[in-house]
Design a protein around this motif. Structure first.
Motif: not given
Length: 225
Positions: A115-118, A123-130
């Motif tokens: 939700y926050l990413d979108g 601000v620079v959001t966290p990089t998605a990772a498995a």
């Protein structure tokens, strides 16, 4: 057993060097000191905040006997590549979870993070990772260093958002562990990172409040030229 016990049982002794993260808690470096060994600080990856395998390789000397990597904020350290470095140099590799991690509510935190990413801007959001479990939702605040991030954090708190600075200083600047080194990714992470609420109990209204507060401030703090 703990880090110190693991190192002791593996035969690490006085004068040996152990590569440790420069960003995060001091406990790992302190454990190395307790067994009489020397902590050697390596830089972190800019996305994961965990040990950068290339930095680990560059930190290895003839006295290095071990590496201790730590998962950070729910993001996994690149254990495979770090173990490759360990095999090339004949090193013990220890991979640890972060202290204080929350084992429950992972899927809920991932939903909140999505939700926050979108919706966050400024601000620079966290990089998605498995496999990311979002023990903490750590963003970067753009600007010219720590004063900007701290001003942003104060403004968020004034709007009722309980944000926290996750790491206040590189480990190599902490009492008893000081070294004359400068690791750029670590320094930048210390200056820019801010943890926003992401715990499983957050309501959609609270998440919307976080987004509204951040986006209202984003753009107020511009990089210096």
């Amino acid at each position: 057993m703990g880090t110190a016990g693991t190192l002791e049982s593996a035969g690490v002794r006085a004068g040996d060097e152990v590569v440790v993260p420069a960003y995060g808690n001091a406990e790992v470096a302190e454990a190395v000191v307790r067994v009489g060994a020397v902590p050697v600080f390596a830089d972190v990856d800019a996305d994961s905040y965990c040990l950068d395998p290339a930095a680990v390789s560059a930190a290895v000397s003839g006295r290095t006997v071990a590496v201790v990597a730590v998962h950070r904020f729910g993001r996994q350290a690149d254990a495979g590549r770090i173990r490759d470095v360990g095999r090339r140099h004949g090193l013990l590799v220890v991979v640890e979870g972060e202290l204080g991690a929350e084992p429950d509510g992972v899927e809920r935190r991932r939903t909140h993070a999505a939700y926050l990413d979108g919706r966050l801007s400024g601000v620079v959001t966290p990089t998605a990772a498995a496999g990311h479990t979002y023990e903490r939702y750590v963003v970067r605040v753009p600007g010219n260093g720590r004063p900007d991030r701290d001003a942003f954090a104060r403004a968020l708190r004034a709007r009722g958002v309980a944000c926290q600075v996750p790491v206040r200083a590189p480990v190599y600047r902490m009492p008893g562990l000081r070294r004359e080194v400068f690791l750029p990714c670590t320094e930048r992470a210390v200056e820019e990172t801010l943890a926003l609420p992401v715990h499983a109990g957050l309501s959609r209204r609270e998440l919307h409040k976080i987004v509204s507060a951040c986006n209202a401030l984003g753009g107020l703090l511009q990089p210096a030229f």
